[in-house]
Every structure is written in C-alpha cells, then in structure tokens.
Design a protein around this motif. Sequence first.
Motif, PDB file in Angstrom:
ATOM      1  N   GLN A  29       0.926  -1.468  -0.154  1.00  0.00           N
ATOM      2  CA  GLN A  29      -0.123   0.204  -0.134  1.00  0.00           C
ATOM      3  C   GLN A  29       0.745   1.195   0.145  1.00  0.00           C
ATOM      4  O   GLN A  29       0.689   2.089  -0.629  1.00  0.00           O
ATOM      5  CB  GLN A  29      -0.945  -0.050   1.347  1.00  0.00           C
ATOM      6  N   LEU A  30       2.057   1.025   0.678  1.00  0.00           N
ATOM      7  CA  LEU A  30       2.645   2.237   1.030  1.00  0.00           C
ATOM      8  C   LEU A  30       3.419   2.271  -0.693  1.00  0.00           C
ATOM      9  O   LEU A  30       3.629   3.641  -1.088  1.00  0.00           O
ATOM     10  CB  LEU A  30       4.008   2.137   1.767  1.00  0.00           C
ATOM     11  N   LEU A  31       3.877   1.385  -1.101  1.00  0.00           N
ATOM     12  CA  LEU A  31       4.583   1.727  -2.435  1.00  0.00           C
ATOM     13  C   LEU A  31       3.401   2.289  -3.488  1.00  0.00           C
ATOM     14  O   LEU A  31       3.703   3.008  -4.338  1.00  0.00           O
ATOM     15  CB  LEU A  31       5.121   0.179  -3.050  1.00  0.00           C
ATOM     16  N   GLY A  32       2.310   1.856  -3.335  1.00  0.00           N
ATOM     17  CA  GLY A  32       1.060   2.169  -4.253  1.00  0.00           C
ATOM     18  C   GLY A  32       1.003   3.772  -3.854  1.00  0.00           C
ATOM     19  O   GLY A  32       0.564   4.490  -5.023  1.00  0.00           O
ATOM     20  N   SER A  33       1.020   4.218  -2.817  1.00  0.00           N
ATOM     21  CA  SER A  33       0.633   5.708  -2.422  1.00  0.00           C
ATOM     22  C   SER A  33       1.731   6.427  -3.036  1.00  0.00           C
ATOM     23  O   SER A  33       1.641   7.563  -3.336  1.00  0.00           O
ATOM     24  CB  SER A  33       0.609   5.915  -0.849  1.00  0.00           C
ATOM     25  N   ILE A  34       2.851   5.657  -3.292  1.00  0.00           N
ATOM     26  CA  ILE A  34       3.977   6.692  -4.109  1.00  0.00           C
ATOM     27  C   ILE A  34       3.770   6.473  -5.494  1.00  0.00           C
ATOM     28  O   ILE A  34       4.003   7.496  -6.123  1.00  0.00           O
ATOM     29  CB  ILE A  34       5.642   5.963  -3.606  1.00  0.00           C
ATOM     30  N   TYR A  35       3.770   5.329  -6.001  1.00  0.00           N
ATOM     31  CA  TYR A  35       4.055   5.117  -7.475  1.00  0.00           C
ATOM     32  C   TYR A  35       2.571   5.126  -8.242  1.00  0.00           C
ATOM     33  O   TYR A  35       2.396   5.414  -9.538  1.00  0.00           O
ATOM     34  CB  TYR A  35       4.747   3.908  -7.860  1.00  0.00           C
ATOM     35  N   MET A  36       1.450   4.578  -7.420  1.00  0.00           N
ATOM     36  CA  MET A  36       0.194   4.416  -8.444  1.00  0.00           C
ATOM     37  C   MET A  36      -0.416   5.664  -8.518  1.00  0.00           C
ATOM     38  O   MET A  36      -0.958   5.917  -9.579  1.00  0.00           O
ATOM     39  CB  MET A  36      -0.892   3.505  -7.803  1.00  0.00           C
ATOM     40  N   LYS A  37      -0.320   6.560  -7.510  1.00  0.00           N
ATOM     41  CA  LYS A  37      -0.647   8.176  -7.801  1.00  0.00           C
ATOM     42  C   LYS A  37      -0.254   8.845  -9.066  1.00  0.00           C
ATOM     43  O   LYS A  37      -0.683   9.451  -9.638  1.00  0.00           O
ATOM     44  CB  LYS A  37      -0.459   8.664  -6.530  1.00  0.00           C
ATOM     45  N   PRO A  47      11.005  11.294 -11.457  1.00  0.00           N
ATOM     46  CA  PRO A  47      11.904  10.324 -10.749  1.00  0.00           C
ATOM     47  C   PRO A  47      11.499  10.250  -9.350  1.00  0.00           C
ATOM     48  O   PRO A  47      11.844  11.377  -8.564  1.00  0.00           O
ATOM     49  CB  PRO A  47      13.371  10.510 -11.241  1.00  0.00           C
ATOM     50  N   VAL A  48      10.912   9.071  -8.647  1.00  0.00           N
ATOM     51  CA  VAL A  48      11.166   9.050  -7.361  1.00  0.00           C
ATOM     52  C   VAL A  48      11.642   7.811  -6.864  1.00  0.00           C
ATOM     53  O   VAL A  48      11.715   6.775  -7.418  1.00  0.00           O
ATOM     54  CB  VAL A  48       9.458   8.861  -6.792  1.00  0.00           C
ATOM     55  N   TYR A  49      12.863   8.074  -6.045  1.00  0.00           N
ATOM     56  CA  TYR A  49      13.726   6.999  -5.484  1.00  0.00           C
ATOM     57  C   TYR A  49      13.004   6.381  -4.037  1.00  0.00           C
ATOM     58  O   TYR A  49      13.068   7.327  -3.306  1.00  0.00           O
ATOM     59  CB  TYR A  49      15.040   7.363  -5.560  1.00  0.00           C
ATOM     60  N   THR A  50      12.839   4.815  -3.920  1.00  0.00           N
ATOM     61  CA  THR A  50      12.544   4.290  -2.883  1.00  0.00           C
ATOM     62  C   THR A  50      13.401   3.029  -2.216  1.00  0.00           C
ATOM     63  O   THR A  50      13.948   2.692  -3.097  1.00  0.00           O
ATOM     64  CB  THR A  50      11.194   4.082  -2.997  1.00  0.00           C
ATOM     65  N   GLN A  51      14.058   3.535  -1.284  1.00  0.00           N
ATOM     66  CA  GLN A  51      15.070   2.351  -0.721  1.00  0.00           C
ATOM     67  C   GLN A  51      14.375   1.276   0.135  1.00  0.00           C
ATOM     68  O   GLN A  51      13.504   1.876   1.067  1.00  0.00           O
ATOM     69  CB  GLN A  51      16.214   2.828  -0.002  1.00  0.00           C
ATOM     70  N   PHE A  67       4.866  -5.883  -6.386  1.00  0.00           N
ATOM     71  CA  PHE A  67       4.240  -4.633  -6.383  1.00  0.00           C
ATOM     72  C   PHE A  67       4.708  -4.095  -8.168  1.00  0.00           C
ATOM     73  O   PHE A  67       3.715  -3.391  -8.757  1.00  0.00           O
ATOM     74  CB  PHE A  67       5.040  -3.659  -5.773  1.00  0.00           C
ATOM     75  N   GLY A  68       5.632  -4.490  -8.661  1.00  0.00           N
ATOM     76  CA  GLY A  68       6.135  -4.033 -10.034  1.00  0.00           C
ATOM     77  C   GLY A  68       5.107  -4.815 -11.138  1.00  0.00           C
ATOM     78  O   GLY A  68       4.469  -3.812 -11.943  1.00  0.00           O
ATOM     79  N   ARG A  69       4.500  -6.037 -10.735  1.00  0.00           N
ATOM     80  CA  ARG A  69       3.635  -6.440 -11.529  1.00  0.00           C
ATOM     81  C   ARG A  69       2.254  -5.709 -11.402  1.00  0.00           C
ATOM     82  O   ARG A  69       1.510  -5.214 -12.464  1.00  0.00           O
ATOM     83  CB  ARG A  69       3.339  -7.863 -11.420  1.00  0.00           C
ATOM     84  N   MET A  70       1.622  -5.252 -10.178  1.00  0.00           N
ATOM     85  CA  MET A  70       0.626  -4.681  -9.908  1.00  0.00           C
ATOM     86  C   MET A  70       0.645  -3.384 -10.667  1.00  0.00           C
ATOM     87  O   MET A  70      -0.316  -3.065 -11.255  1.00  0.00           O
ATOM     88  CB  MET A  70       0.546  -4.350  -8.618  1.00  0.00           C
ATOM     89  N   LEU A  71       1.653  -2.742 -10.695  1.00  0.00           N
ATOM     90  CA  LEU A  71       1.895  -1.221 -11.215  1.00  0.00           C
ATOM     91  C   LEU A  71       1.666  -1.407 -12.742  1.00  0.00           C
ATOM     92  O   LEU A  71       1.132  -0.715 -13.135  1.00  0.00           O
ATOM     93  CB  LEU A  71       3.112  -0.639 -10.894  1.00  0.00           C
ATOM     94  N   THR A  72       2.279  -2.252 -13.384  1.00  0.00           N
ATOM     95  CA  THR A  72       2.405  -2.303 -14.932  1.00  0.00           C
ATOM     96  C   THR A  72       1.132  -2.865 -15.227  1.00  0.00           C
ATOM     97  O   THR A  72       0.648  -2.289 -16.150  1.00  0.00           O
ATOM     98  CB  THR A  72       3.529  -3.382 -15.343  1.00  0.00           C
ATOM     99  N   GLU A  73       0.377  -3.676 -14.601  1.00  0.00           N
ATOM    100  CA  GLU A  73      -0.830  -4.147 -14.895  1.00  0.00           C
ATOM    101  C   GLU A  73      -1.924  -2.844 -15.058  1.00  0.00           C
ATOM    102  O   GLU A  73      -2.899  -2.807 -15.739  1.00  0.00           O
ATOM    103  CB  GLU A  73      -1.497  -5.264 -14.085  1.00  0.00           C
ATOM    104  N   GLU A  74      -1.664  -2.079 -13.973  1.00  0.00           N
ATOM    105  CA  GLU A  74      -2.800  -1.083 -13.693  1.00  0.00           C
ATOM    106  C   GLU A  74      -2.239  -0.064 -14.768  1.00  0.00           C
ATOM    107  O   GLU A  74      -3.273   0.754 -15.376  1.00  0.00           O
ATOM    108  CB  GLU A  74      -2.550  -0.264 -12.381  1.00  0.00           C
ATOM    109  N   ALA A  75      -1.245   0.256 -15.348  1.00  0.00           N
ATOM    110  CA  ALA A  75      -0.613   1.169 -16.316  1.00  0.00           C
ATOM    111  C   ALA A  75      -1.242   0.506 -17.649  1.00  0.00           C
ATOM    112  O   ALA A  75      -1.764   1.366 -18.295  1.00  0.00           O
ATOM    113  CB  ALA A  75       0.691   1.173 -16.218  1.00  0.00           C
TER     114      ALA A  75
END
Length: 156
Positions: A29-37, A47-51, A67-75
């Motif tokens: 969810q945290l990654l989503g709040s950064i990248y899905m948005k 560019p947003v960097y997350t460690q 998460f990478g898969r979720m993001l690309t599917e949503e994209a």
Amino acid sequence: MRSLIFKDRSKLSPYYIPAVLPHREKQIQLLGSIYMKMLDDIDGAYPVYTQIVGSVGTGKTCTTLRFGRMLTEEAERRGIRLEHVYMNCKVDGSTRFVLFGNLVKKVAPELSTRSLSGEEMLHRLVEYLKDRRKYVFISFDESSEEPKGEDNLQPN
Ligand SMILES: Nc1ncnc2c1ncn2[C@@H]1O[C@H](COP(=O)(O)OP(=O)(O)OP(=O)(O)O)[C@@H](O)[C@H]1O
Ligand SMILES: [Mg+2]
C-alpha cells in the motif's frame, strides 16, 4: 508423469511470486501511495527513489516484484506504456558502466553500445523513453553498500 507429492512444481521456483503476499499489505500500500498516484498524472511524473530495507529473507525482492507487476498491470489498463525492469546488481553488474549498460540492453537493446560512459548511456535512455512516451519502474536488487571497480575510486 504427474507428481503424487507436488500439485504444482513451478511454485518451488525462486522466480515464483504468489499473487498475495501475507503480511506485506501495508508495504504494498505504501509503495502504491508513492507510484500508483503517478499514473493519475503521468505527464507530470518525475523520478522518485525508494529504498527498501529489511532483514534477510523478509520478502524485499518478492514484494518489489509483486508490486512491479501490480503497477504495470494498472498502467496497461490505463493505456500507459510502463515496464518494470528488475536489475540484480550481483548478476547484472556491480559497476555503473556494466549495470547501466545492461539496463539499456534490457529496455532499449538498439541503444546498446560500449563507447559511452554509464551516465551517457542513462542520458540516452531517458531521451529514448521521452521520445516514445514510455516509462520504466526500475528495481536495483542485491546492491552492495560498497560499490566495486571504477565506482570505488576516490579522488586524491
Ligand atoms: N509475505 C510472504 N509470505 C510468505 N512467504 C514469503 C513472503 N514474502 C516472501 N516470502 C518468501 O520468503 C522467501 C524470501 O523472500 P525474498 O527473497 O523476497 O526475501 P528478501 O528480503 O529479498 O531476502 P534477501 O535479504 O536474502 O534478499 C522466498 O522464498 C519468498 O517466496
Ligand atoms: Mg532479496
């Protein structure tokens, strides 16, 4: 012959990522709040960097890949050309030159050359992506804190 012990052997593979990762909902969810948005306003993306840190075997790689898969599917659902590029620094190169060279090879093989520095290759890659309105979500896994090779040279 069908195994009497395993229902599905592919699930034993290190490349197998379960659809649901128990106890990692918060991190996803945290990654989503950064990248899905960012998908809401992809033209304004920057560019947003997350460690991602955590003890050995706590699911850093798995969570990132899921998460990478979720993001690309949503994209894809939104018609955005976004690719997740997974770089394993131990496999894909421990110096910038080799690592960035392999990154370019994965994303845009036609740009691949040995005559540019790592930074120049990255610059070309960014231009290439901009021209084609393409986006990449890049994960660098297994990175050592002490860069090896030419990156380790200190100015005198
Ligand atoms: N949420 C989870 N529930 C159950 N098993 C999981 C979960 N996340 C990861 N695993 C499993 O735990 C093991 C370790 O996961 P993973 O390789 O992602 O951890 P890691 O933090 O990247 O480890 P390392 O620090 O060694 O790189 C894998 O077999 C993976 O399938
Ligand atoms: Mg890992």
